[in-house]
Scaffold this active site. Structure first.
Site, short mmCIF file in Angstrom:
data_model
loop_
_atom_site.label_atom_id
_atom_site.label_comp_id
_atom_site.label_asym_id
_atom_site.label_seq_id
_atom_site.Cartn_x
_atom_site.Cartn_y
_atom_site.Cartn_z
N TYR A 125 -9.91 -63.66 -134.75
CA TYR A 125 -10.53 -63.26 -133.49
C TYR A 125 -11.06 -61.83 -133.53
CZ TYR A 125 -10.12 -67.41 -130.69
OH TYR A 125 -10.31 -68.67 -130.21
N HIS A 170 -16.44 -48.10 -122.99
CA HIS A 170 -15.83 -46.99 -123.74
C HIS A 170 -14.49 -46.66 -123.09
CE1 HIS A 170 -14.85 -43.21 -125.47
NE2 HIS A 170 -15.27 -42.48 -124.45
N HIS A 211 -10.25 -44.93 -123.67
CA HIS A 211 -9.36 -44.03 -124.41
C HIS A 211 -8.05 -44.78 -124.67
CE1 HIS A 211 -11.47 -40.12 -122.77
NE2 HIS A 211 -12.31 -40.96 -123.34
#
Length: 233
Positions: free
Chosen positions: A133, A106, A108
């Site tokens: 891709y 995860h 930002h």
């Protein structure tokens, strides 16, 4: 018998040591290239013996200590290490609904966050089929509504996707990507970020996307899994 058990335990310990080092190595790589600033972002990996490793709360991915990573049991309770990221419910929900997931990243990352804020984004397919891709590594990307970071309610939103997506964008927050290895999860997250960047560069320019026939070819040749309606835009 006892020796066999000890060998299995030593192998398990060796694997965990390697995974701890891998988390720190990949975290530093992501941080140094500006893909998640400050103390943002988190990484988790499932352990063969049960439970999982996750990066601690308020920790920069660029300066992780293998010994301080949070080790959680199968119920998500802290066993050792520093206090875990507040995004544990997010990771838990993705592991619970996507059985093949062995690692989750995860971030930002700037372009993915920007993409999550655009009004035209389809929650079932946040990106059109721009490149081969992108489809091969990410499949389709779901967009879930905004939740406060660490809000347990985000788990329900992830569970609502029923494990159909390995790639998810949290609105006004960032990407969450699962993979069958840590390396696969990292590479898919990077591919998502680059594809989001391409989309933003081409926005309003009427670019040529992959055709349905080209998408079908990728699905056939590379075994790409797309949710229903997951490759349109």
């Amino acid at each position: 018998m006892r020796q066999a058990g000890m060998t299995a335990m030593s192998t398990e310990t060796s694997n965990e040591t390697r995974l701890r080092e891998d988390i720190c190595r990949f975290g530093r790589s992501l941080f140094e290239r500006g893909l998640t600033p400050g103390s943002s972002g988190n990484i988790s990996v499932r352990l063969d013996g049960g439970g999982w490793l996750v990066t601690p709360t308020n920790a920069s991915l660029g300066f992780l200590d293998p010994a301080k990573l949070s080790r959680l049991d199968e119920q998500g309770r802290l066993v050792s290490g520093d206090a875990p990221t507040k995004e544990v419910p997010l990771h838990t929900a993705l592991y619970d609904t996507r059985g093949s997931a062995r690692a989750i990243v995860h971030l930002h990352s700037t372009h993915s966050v920007a993409l999550s804020m655009l009004p035209e984004i389809d929650p079932r397919a946040a990106l059109p089929p721009l490149t081969a891709y992108y489809l091969m590594k990410c499949g389709a990307t779901a967009l879930v509504p905004y939740y406060r970071p660490g809000d347990p309610a985000v788990a329900d939103a992830i569970k609502g996707l029923a494990g159909k997506y390995s790639s998810v964008l949290l609105a006004n927050h960032g990407p969450v990507v699962a993979g069958d290895t840590l390396e696969a999860a990292v590479f898919a997250t990077e591919e998502l970020e680059e594809t989001a960047k391409l989309y933003l560069l081409l926005r309003g320019m009427n670019p040529r996307y992959l055709s349905p026939e080209q998408v079908a070819d990728l699905v056939k040749v590379f075994g790409v899994t797309l949710p229903q309606h997951g490759h349109g835009h």
